[in-house]
Design a protein around this motif. Structure first.
Motif, PDB file in Angstrom:
ATOM      1  N   ARG A   1      -2.056   9.159 -10.814  1.00  0.00           N
ATOM      2  CA  ARG A   1      -2.540  10.355 -10.516  1.00  0.00           C
ATOM      3  C   ARG A   1      -1.407  11.009  -9.761  1.00  0.00           C
ATOM      4  O   ARG A   1      -0.655  10.478  -9.053  1.00  0.00           O
ATOM      5  N   PHE A   2      -1.166  12.236 -10.010  1.00  0.00           N
ATOM      6  CA  PHE A   2      -0.105  13.233  -9.121  1.00  0.00           C
ATOM      7  C   PHE A   2      -0.890  14.456  -8.841  1.00  0.00           C
ATOM      8  O   PHE A   2      -1.749  14.977  -9.386  1.00  0.00           O
ATOM      9  N   ARG A   3      -0.600  14.786  -7.284  1.00  0.00           N
ATOM     10  CA  ARG A   3      -1.339  15.979  -7.061  1.00  0.00           C
ATOM     11  C   ARG A   3      -0.271  16.910  -6.182  1.00  0.00           C
ATOM     12  O   ARG A   3       0.445  16.459  -5.363  1.00  0.00           O
ATOM     13  N   ALA A   4      -0.462  18.164  -6.353  1.00  0.00           N
ATOM     14  CA  ALA A   4       0.268  18.902  -5.509  1.00  0.00           C
ATOM     15  C   ALA A   4      -0.605  20.102  -4.842  1.00  0.00           C
ATOM     16  O   ALA A   4      -1.567  20.777  -5.580  1.00  0.00           O
ATOM     17  N   GLU A   5      -0.337  20.549  -3.270  1.00  0.00           N
ATOM     18  CA  GLU A   5      -1.331  21.406  -2.764  1.00  0.00           C
ATOM     19  C   GLU A   5      -0.086  22.316  -1.837  1.00  0.00           C
ATOM     20  O   GLU A   5       0.768  21.769  -1.238  1.00  0.00           O
ATOM     21  N   LEU A   6      -0.562  23.471  -1.871  1.00  0.00           N
ATOM     22  CA  LEU A   6       0.307  24.460  -1.107  1.00  0.00           C
ATOM     23  C   LEU A   6      -0.898  24.857   0.204  1.00  0.00           C
ATOM     24  O   LEU A   6      -1.936  25.460  -0.186  1.00  0.00           O
ATOM     25  N   ASP A   7      -0.511  24.583   1.209  1.00  0.00           N
ATOM     26  CA  ASP A   7      -1.311  24.839   2.363  1.00  0.00           C
ATOM     27  C   ASP A   7      -2.686  24.238   2.115  1.00  0.00           C
ATOM     28  O   ASP A   7      -3.722  25.131   2.420  1.00  0.00           O
ATOM     29  N   GLY A   8      -2.970  23.181   1.541  1.00  0.00           N
ATOM     30  CA  GLY A   8      -4.239  22.655   1.328  1.00  0.00           C
ATOM     31  C   GLY A   8      -4.962  22.952   0.032  1.00  0.00           C
ATOM     32  O   GLY A   8      -6.024  22.535  -0.239  1.00  0.00           O
ATOM     33  N   GLU A   9      -4.339  24.253  -0.673  1.00  0.00           N
ATOM     34  CA  GLU A   9      -5.117  24.567  -2.092  1.00  0.00           C
ATOM     35  C   GLU A   9      -4.195  23.727  -3.182  1.00  0.00           C
ATOM     36  O   GLU A   9      -3.156  23.974  -3.032  1.00  0.00           O
TER      37      GLU A   9
ATOM     38  N   SER B   1      -3.222   0.799  -8.129  1.00  0.00           N
ATOM     39  CA  SER B   1      -3.473  -0.198  -7.103  1.00  0.00           C
ATOM     40  C   SER B   1      -3.888   0.374  -5.881  1.00  0.00           C
ATOM     41  O   SER B   1      -4.537  -0.178  -4.894  1.00  0.00           O
ATOM     42  N   GLY B   2      -3.785   1.618  -5.822  1.00  0.00           N
ATOM     43  CA  GLY B   2      -4.157   2.373  -4.744  1.00  0.00           C
ATOM     44  C   GLY B   2      -2.987   2.654  -3.759  1.00  0.00           C
ATOM     45  O   GLY B   2      -3.064   3.425  -2.643  1.00  0.00           O
ATOM     46  N   ALA B   3      -1.741   2.221  -3.946  1.00  0.00           N
ATOM     47  CA  ALA B   3      -0.544   2.708  -3.233  1.00  0.00           C
ATOM     48  C   ALA B   3      -0.278   3.977  -3.486  1.00  0.00           C
ATOM     49  O   ALA B   3      -0.592   4.552  -4.602  1.00  0.00           O
ATOM     50  N   THR B   4       0.301   4.815  -2.545  1.00  0.00           N
ATOM     51  CA  THR B   4       0.653   5.972  -2.515  1.00  0.00           C
ATOM     52  C   THR B   4       1.895   6.271  -1.993  1.00  0.00           C
ATOM     53  O   THR B   4       2.666   5.617  -1.453  1.00  0.00           O
ATOM     54  N   ALA B   5       2.483   7.483  -2.515  1.00  0.00           N
ATOM     55  CA  ALA B   5       3.974   8.034  -2.053  1.00  0.00           C
ATOM     56  C   ALA B   5       3.580   9.496  -1.855  1.00  0.00           C
ATOM     57  O   ALA B   5       2.761  10.168  -2.508  1.00  0.00           O
ATOM     58  N   GLU B   6       4.198   9.966  -0.655  1.00  0.00           N
ATOM     59  CA  GLU B   6       3.719  11.450  -0.392  1.00  0.00           C
ATOM     60  C   GLU B   6       5.304  12.000   0.051  1.00  0.00           C
ATOM     61  O   GLU B   6       6.099  11.632   0.461  1.00  0.00           O
TER      62      GLU B   6
ATOM     63  N   ASP C   1       0.778  -1.144   0.009  1.00  0.00           N
ATOM     64  CA  ASP C   1       0.111   0.080   0.023  1.00  0.00           C
ATOM     65  C   ASP C   1       1.117   1.352  -0.062  1.00  0.00           C
ATOM     66  O   ASP C   1       0.250   2.391   0.113  1.00  0.00           O
ATOM     67  N   THR C   2       2.009   1.176  -0.170  1.00  0.00           N
ATOM     68  CA  THR C   2       2.875   2.445  -0.256  1.00  0.00           C
ATOM     69  C   THR C   2       4.039   2.120  -1.471  1.00  0.00           C
ATOM     70  O   THR C   2       4.127   1.208  -1.883  1.00  0.00           O
ATOM     71  N   LEU C   3       4.515   3.286  -1.676  1.00  0.00           N
ATOM     72  CA  LEU C   3       5.491   3.519  -2.743  1.00  0.00           C
ATOM     73  C   LEU C   3       6.780   3.799  -2.212  1.00  0.00           C
ATOM     74  O   LEU C   3       6.682   4.546  -1.115  1.00  0.00           O
ATOM     75  N   PRO C   4       7.816   3.806  -3.285  1.00  0.00           N
ATOM     76  CA  PRO C   4       8.927   4.347  -2.802  1.00  0.00           C
ATOM     77  C   PRO C   4       9.143   5.759  -2.598  1.00  0.00           C
ATOM     78  O   PRO C   4       8.059   6.643  -3.079  1.00  0.00           O
ATOM     79  N   GLU C   5       9.920   6.458  -1.739  1.00  0.00           N
ATOM     80  CA  GLU C   5       9.709   7.888  -1.430  1.00  0.00           C
ATOM     81  C   GLU C   5      10.128   8.881  -2.653  1.00  0.00           C
ATOM     82  O   GLU C   5      10.978   8.441  -3.456  1.00  0.00           O
ATOM     83  N   PRO C   6       9.322   9.543  -2.995  1.00  0.00           N
ATOM     84  CA  PRO C   6       9.567  10.345  -4.094  1.00  0.00           C
ATOM     85  C   PRO C   6      10.904  11.208  -3.868  1.00  0.00           C
ATOM     86  O   PRO C   6      11.137  11.557  -3.106  1.00  0.00           O
ATOM     87  N   ARG C   7      11.494  11.542  -4.996  1.00  0.00           N
ATOM     88  CA  ARG C   7      12.648  12.375  -5.069  1.00  0.00           C
ATOM     89  C   ARG C   7      12.026  13.953  -5.379  1.00  0.00           C
ATOM     90  O   ARG C   7      11.462  13.989  -6.371  1.00  0.00           O
ATOM     91  N   VAL C   8      12.375  14.673  -4.504  1.00  0.00           N
ATOM     92  CA  VAL C   8      12.057  16.259  -4.770  1.00  0.00           C
ATOM     93  C   VAL C   8      13.235  17.217  -4.767  1.00  0.00           C
ATOM     94  O   VAL C   8      13.940  17.249  -3.785  1.00  0.00           O
ATOM     95  N   ARG C   9      13.334  18.084  -5.689  1.00  0.00           N
ATOM     96  CA  ARG C   9      14.238  19.339  -5.689  1.00  0.00           C
ATOM     97  C   ARG C   9      13.299  20.544  -6.035  1.00  0.00           C
ATOM     98  O   ARG C   9      12.796  20.747  -6.853  1.00  0.00           O
ATOM     99  N   MET C  10      13.929  21.448  -4.982  1.00  0.00           N
ATOM    100  CA  MET C  10      13.235  22.829  -5.295  1.00  0.00           C
ATOM    101  C   MET C  10      14.081  23.915  -4.556  1.00  0.00           C
ATOM    102  O   MET C  10      14.885  23.628  -3.613  1.00  0.00           O
ATOM    103  N   PRO C  11      13.883  25.061  -4.828  1.00  0.00           N
ATOM    104  CA  PRO C  11      14.634  26.170  -4.085  1.00  0.00           C
ATOM    105  C   PRO C  11      14.582  26.276  -2.606  1.00  0.00           C
ATOM    106  O   PRO C  11      13.455  25.977  -2.528  1.00  0.00           O
ATOM    107  N   ARG C  12      15.552  26.409  -1.882  1.00  0.00           N
ATOM    108  CA  ARG C  12      15.353  26.672  -0.466  1.00  0.00           C
ATOM    109  C   ARG C  12      14.704  27.890  -0.073  1.00  0.00           C
ATOM    110  O   ARG C  12      13.904  27.674   0.974  1.00  0.00           O
TER     111      ARG C  12
END
Length: 279
Positions: free
Chosen positions: A221-229, A266-271, A172-183
């Motif tokens: 599916r991929f989703r990005a939220e900023l403070d719930g928006e 399958s329903g598995a997610t990564a966050e 029910d889980t996926l590998p941890e995603p890699r993320v790169r963004m400005p500090r």
């Protein structure tokens, strides 16, 4: 043959040859025109894209689709689509739809954006089965539609998926995603973020060594939220390349948290949760 009739005969032959050559040149010029000159573009050949347009008249202005003109490996082809828009509350890109018309399953992805994105530009990697036309459609908040088409050449089919081992996840889980963004980000200005998930994006079209069909396993599916928006909400399909990669933008006015969600069929997610600190 009398001289006058002979001269008339030569002039007629010359006229025919001259007009015939002009006709050939005209024909060649017509063949060189883009498909829009014939009143028919590539998107009109697909039911899904016609349904998106839904009787509207798309324009090619204000949208850019960029792919390599030649790709040696069709299994992973970089694609960028950008749309000119202020991404304000009353003037923004609502959705970007991507299709590979020559693939067994043409849909690549649909990215639904909000003004929180700040910039309407998406980069990802796609599978291309063969040399073909790729289509991008952008639906605008004012109801208009923009379209861009490119025809990249592919040397090796994207159906020849590399054999790799994918793991590091449970049922029910996926590998941890890699993320790169400005500090730190400039307050109110779009900031770039890149995220990647180690995943096979198995299409369900391949067979194993015993001739058995390998079951489909894709990130849908991929989703990005900023403070719930919502910043971006994407529906992903089989034509997205393995190890799905998405580069997009978001705009923050103050400190907060950016939440990313990847979901498998399958329903598995990564966050992933990232702190945001505009300066």
């Amino acid at each position: 043959m009398p001289q006058k009739r002979w001269n008339d005969h030569l002039m007629s032959r010359r006229a025919v040859l001259r007009h015939g050559a002009n006709g050939l040149l005209a024909g060649a010029a017509l063949w060189a025109l883009p498909s829009v000159a014939w009143g028919r573009q590539a998107w009109e050949r697909l039911d899904e894209t016609r349904a998106i347009v839904d009787g509207r008249t798309p324009t090619g202005r204000g949208i850019t689709l960029d792919l390599p003109s030649v790709s040696e490996d069709g299994a992973s082809v970089r694609l960028t689509v950008s749309v000119d828009s202020p991404m304000s509350s009353d003037d923004y890109v609502e959705a970007i739809h991507l299709y590979a018309l020559g693939n067994p399953s043409p849909p690549i992805a649909t990215f639904r954006l909000t003004p929180r994105a700040g910039k309407a530009e998406i980069t990802t990697r796609v599978r291309l089965n063969e040399s073909q036309t790729v289509v991008a459609l952008a639906e605008m908040s004012d109801g208009s539609v923009r379209v861009a088409e490119q025809r990249p050449r592919v040397t090796v089919s994207g159906c020849l998926i590399r054999e790799e081992t994918y793991g590091n996840g449970s049922d029910d889980t996926l590998p941890e995603p890699r993320v790169r963004m400005p500090r730190r980000l400039a307050a109110g200005e779009p900031g770039e973020i890149i995220t990647l998930l180690n995943h096979p994006m198995e299409t369900g079209l391949r067979e194993d060594a015993d001739g058995e069909t390998i079951p489909q396993r894709i990130i849908e599916r991929f989703r990005a939220e900023l403070d719930g928006e919502t910043v971006i909400d994407a529906e992903l399909a089989r034509s997205l390349a393995a190890d799905p990669y998405i580069r997009f933008y978001f705009r923050a006015e103050e400190e907060g948290e950016l939440y990313l969600l990847w979901q498998e069929d399958s329903g598995a997610t990564a966050e992933s949760r990232q702190s945001v600190s505009p300066g």
